[in-house]
Motif scaffolding. Structure first.
Motif, PDB file in Angstrom:
ATOM      1  N   UNK A  47      58.313 -73.122   3.572  1.00 21.31           N
ATOM      2  CA  UNK A  47      57.721 -72.791   2.279  1.00 21.31           C
ATOM      3  C   UNK A  47      57.025 -73.991   1.647  1.00 21.31           C
ATOM      4  N   UNK A  48      57.303 -75.164   2.158  1.00 25.57           N
ATOM      5  CA  UNK A  48      56.837 -76.405   1.542  1.00 25.57           C
ATOM      6  C   UNK A  48      55.324 -76.422   1.361  1.00 25.57           C
ATOM      7  N   UNK A  49      54.909 -76.733   0.145  1.00 27.32           N
ATOM      8  CA  UNK A  49      53.496 -76.947  -0.187  1.00 27.32           C
ATOM      9  C   UNK A  49      52.632 -75.720   0.084  1.00 27.32           C
ATOM     10  N   UNK A  50      53.235 -74.533  -0.035  1.00 30.99           N
ATOM     11  CA  UNK A  50      52.462 -73.289   0.083  1.00 30.99           C
ATOM     12  C   UNK A  50      52.763 -72.416  -1.133  1.00 30.99           C
ATOM     13  N   UNK A  51      51.742 -71.886  -1.798  1.00 32.53           N
ATOM     14  CA  UNK A  51      52.007 -70.967  -2.905  1.00 32.53           C
ATOM     15  C   UNK A  51      52.738 -69.734  -2.390  1.00 32.53           C
ATOM     16  N   UNK A  65      59.457 -51.115  -5.859  1.00 32.30           N
ATOM     17  CA  UNK A  65      59.040 -52.394  -5.310  1.00 32.30           C
ATOM     18  C   UNK A  65      57.661 -52.730  -5.859  1.00 32.30           C
ATOM     19  N   UNK A  66      57.398 -54.010  -6.051  1.00 31.84           N
ATOM     20  CA  UNK A  66      56.082 -54.426  -6.521  1.00 31.84           C
ATOM     21  C   UNK A  66      55.796 -55.844  -6.048  1.00 31.84           C
ATOM     22  N   UNK A  67      54.526 -56.087  -5.728  1.00 33.53           N
ATOM     23  CA  UNK A  67      54.082 -57.363  -5.178  1.00 33.53           C
ATOM     24  C   UNK A  67      53.424 -58.177  -6.283  1.00 33.53           C
ATOM     25  N   UNK A  68      53.776 -59.439  -6.370  1.00 36.53           N
ATOM     26  CA  UNK A  68      53.195 -60.278  -7.410  1.00 36.53           C
ATOM     27  C   UNK A  68      52.915 -61.680  -6.882  1.00 36.53           C
ATOM     28  N   UNK A  69      51.786 -62.217  -7.297  1.00 35.91           N
ATOM     29  CA  UNK A  69      51.459 -63.606  -7.011  1.00 35.91           C
ATOM     30  C   UNK A  69      51.641 -64.483  -8.248  1.00 35.91           C
ATOM     31  N   UNK A  70      51.788 -63.873  -9.405  1.00 34.72           N
ATOM     32  CA  UNK A  70      51.929 -64.616 -10.655  1.00 34.72           C
ATOM     33  C   UNK A  70      53.380 -65.049 -10.857  1.00 34.72           C
ATOM     34  N   UNK A  71      53.618 -66.189 -11.505  1.00 31.36           N
ATOM     35  CA  UNK A  71      54.986 -66.598 -11.803  1.00 31.36           C
ATOM     36  C   UNK A  71      55.702 -65.528 -12.630  1.00 31.36           C
ATOM     37  N   UNK A  72      56.904 -65.118 -12.238  1.00 32.05           N
ATOM     38  CA  UNK A  72      57.621 -64.097 -12.994  1.00 32.05           C
ATOM     39  C   UNK A  72      57.904 -64.563 -14.419  1.00 32.05           C
ATOM     40  N   UNK A  73      57.919 -63.652 -15.372  1.00 28.27           N
ATOM     41  CA  UNK A  73      58.253 -64.024 -16.752  1.00 28.27           C
ATOM     42  C   UNK A  73      59.632 -64.686 -16.816  1.00 28.27           C
ATOM     43  N   UNK A  74      59.748 -65.678 -17.668  1.00 25.25           N
ATOM     44  CA  UNK A  74      61.032 -66.344 -17.852  1.00 25.25           C
ATOM     45  C   UNK A  74      61.358 -67.383 -16.804  1.00 25.25           C
ATOM     46  N   UNK A  75      60.394 -67.759 -15.976  1.00 23.72           N
ATOM     47  CA  UNK A  75      60.653 -68.786 -14.963  1.00 23.72           C
ATOM     48  C   UNK A  75      61.031 -70.099 -15.648  1.00 23.72           C
ATOM     49  N   UNK A  76      62.085 -70.786 -15.189  1.00 20.59           N
ATOM     50  CA  UNK A  76      62.473 -72.059 -15.797  1.00 20.59           C
ATOM     51  C   UNK A  76      61.345 -73.084 -15.719  1.00 20.59           C
ATOM     52  N   UNK A  77      61.359 -74.012 -16.639  1.00 20.19           N
ATOM     53  CA  UNK A  77      60.292 -75.021 -16.695  1.00 20.19           C
ATOM     54  C   UNK A  77      60.295 -75.914 -15.455  1.00 20.19           C
ATOM     55  N   UNK A  79      60.742 -74.944 -12.363  1.00 13.95           N
ATOM     56  CA  UNK A  79      60.137 -74.288 -11.202  1.00 13.95           C
ATOM     57  C   UNK A  79      58.670 -74.680 -11.152  1.00 13.95           C
ATOM     58  N   UNK A  80      58.258 -75.292 -10.064  1.00 12.06           N
ATOM     59  CA  UNK A  80      56.896 -75.818  -9.972  1.00 12.06           C
ATOM     60  C   UNK A  80      55.893 -74.713  -9.674  1.00 12.06           C
ATOM     61  N   UNK A  81      54.687 -74.909 -10.188  1.00 10.30           N
ATOM     62  CA  UNK A  81      53.581 -73.999  -9.904  1.00 10.30           C
ATOM     63  C   UNK A  81      52.374 -74.820  -9.466  1.00 10.30           C
ATOM     64  N   UNK A  82      51.426 -74.136  -8.878  1.00  8.66           N
ATOM     65  CA  UNK A  82      50.197 -74.783  -8.438  1.00  8.66           C
ATOM     66  C   UNK A  82      49.034 -73.876  -8.813  1.00  8.66           C
ATOM     67  N   UNK A  92      44.356 -69.275 -10.832  1.00  9.88           N
ATOM     68  CA  UNK A  92      45.593 -68.810 -11.455  1.00  9.88           C
ATOM     69  C   UNK A  92      46.755 -69.657 -10.950  1.00  9.88           C
ATOM     70  N   UNK A  93      47.847 -69.629 -11.708  1.00 11.24           N
ATOM     71  CA  UNK A  93      49.059 -70.348 -11.317  1.00 11.24           C
ATOM     72  C   UNK A  93      49.894 -69.502 -10.364  1.00 11.24           C
ATOM     73  N   UNK A  94      50.519 -70.177  -9.405  1.00  9.10           N
ATOM     74  CA  UNK A  94      51.402 -69.516  -8.462  1.00  9.10           C
ATOM     75  C   UNK A  94      52.602 -70.418  -8.189  1.00  9.10           C
ATOM     76  N   UNK A  95      53.750 -69.810  -7.960  1.00 10.54           N
ATOM     77  CA  UNK A  95      54.991 -70.560  -7.748  1.00 10.54           C
ATOM     78  C   UNK A  95      54.956 -71.278  -6.403  1.00 10.54           C
ATOM     79  N   UNK A  96      55.543 -72.484  -6.363  1.00 16.08           N
ATOM     80  CA  UNK A  96      55.889 -73.128  -5.104  1.00 16.08           C
ATOM     81  C   UNK A  96      57.395 -73.351  -5.089  1.00 16.08           C
ATOM     82  N   UNK A  97      57.983 -73.202  -3.931  1.00 19.62           N
ATOM     83  CA  UNK A  97      59.430 -73.369  -3.781  1.00 19.62           C
ATOM     84  C   UNK A  97      59.679 -74.769  -3.245  1.00 19.62           C
ATOM     85  N   UNK A  98      60.066 -75.667  -4.146  1.00 14.96           N
ATOM     86  CA  UNK A  98      60.136 -77.083  -3.797  1.00 14.96           C
ATOM     87  C   UNK A  98      61.530 -77.532  -3.381  1.00 14.96           C
TER      88      UNK A  98
END
Length: 299
Positions: A47-51, A65-77, A79-82, A92-98
């Motif tokens: 997952x490193x360095x990939x949105x 079920x639903x597919x989303x590329x946007x950061x989910x509401x309430x994401x902790x500060x 949690x990194x995005x790119x 647009x912003x997207x989550x990265x799993x660091x």
């Protein structure tokens, strides 16, 4: 009361741990979280360095079920995005799993993890070639393995190292590390390979998605190389009737597959496999600089 835990110093609220997400096996959300905590060290490098995009199934595979590329509401500060392109003139912003904390936060939302074939800092420049082998009933993963063997040999002839994993559903995914290449060129190369395979084995494979053509054949989906497309990440659980995993497999396992059950791996199977064999895709990480992608073969 919602349990609170700390992961790598981060405070996480984990909810509904007793909720059954996979009724066929009774697998609970708490077990899902335990699975991700167990496989984190193997999954995170993929997952490193990939949105990351999420297929969410909070009430289990039979629920919404639903597919989303946007950061989910309430994401902790923390949690990194790119910032990534969504179109020619929109970003647009997207989550990265660091880290493990981010992985567990996302897992608590009950998601499949999906990634593109490019890295966050090089959007649209693929560093992996992907081929998604999808069987049309009555074909199964057994037929996918026959197709995978042909594609492995063909890709190796072009100098590419090839790795296989189950899709976690019915088919297989093949991946080959390549030098950063525009996604449209990677797509064209993959499409040409699929067409070449179909021409040589018209009774077994096809490169077109039309449902009327697919019964008994393996659809070689080349389109996941497109910049806007994503593929299920290694080790993600899938929203299926059982807690099946998109699991790396050896070429020996591909060659010896005689039944769909031979390449069906549930969460408990995968943790045992990691303990025994380690990450079968670890070399793909080491080879991520890849080799130059040849010109597309003639269709």
């Amino acid at each position: 009361m919602t349990p609170i835990t700390r992961v790598e110093g981060r405070r996480l609220a984990l909810s509904n741990l007793e909720k059954v997400l996979y009724p066929e096996s009774g697998y609970t959300k708490g077990e899902v979280l335990h699975y991700y905590a167990t496989v984190a060290s193997s999954m995170l490098p993929h997952l490193h360095d990939r949105p990351v995009s999420f297929l969410r199934y909070p009430d289990g595979p039979s629920g919404q079920t639903f597919f989303t590329k946007s950061p989910p509401p309430g994401a902790p500060s923390w949690v990194t995005t790119v910032r990534v392109p969504r179109s020619a003139d929109q970003w647009a912003e997207q989550v990265t799993i660091a880290d493990t904390a981010s992985l567990m936060w996302a897992a608590n939302l009950v998601v499949e993890f999906h990634t593109p074939q490019w890295r966050s800092q090089r959007p649209g420049l693929a560093d992996r070639l992907i081929l998604d082998l999808d069987p049309g009933p009555p074909a199964t993963v057994v037929e996918c393995c026959r197709v995978a063997g042909w594609l492995r040999d063909r890709l190796r002839a072009d100098g590419l190292a090839v790795y296989a994993k189950t899709s976690g559903s019915k088919g297989l995914h093949l991946a080959a590390p390549i030098e950063p290449t525009p996604s449209d060129r990677a797509t064209a190369y993959a499409k040409a390979l699929a067409r070449e395979l179909e021409a040589e084995h018209p009774d077994l494979a096809l490169h077109r998605m039309a449902k009327a053509l697919r019964p008994g054949k393996v659809f070689v989906d080349f389109s996941q190389n497109a910049a806007a497309k994503t593929t299920a990440a290694p080790y993600t659980l899938r929203a299926r009737s059982r807690p099946a995993v998109s699991a790396p497999v050896s070429w020996g396992e591909v060659a010896s597959c005689q039944s769909p059950d031979d390449l069906l791996f549930l969460a408990a199977d995968v943790t045992a496999r990691l303990g025994r064999d380690g990450d079968l895709w670890a070399d793909l990480i080491d080879r991520d600089r890849g080799v130059a992608l040849p010109k597309p073969p003639r269709p």
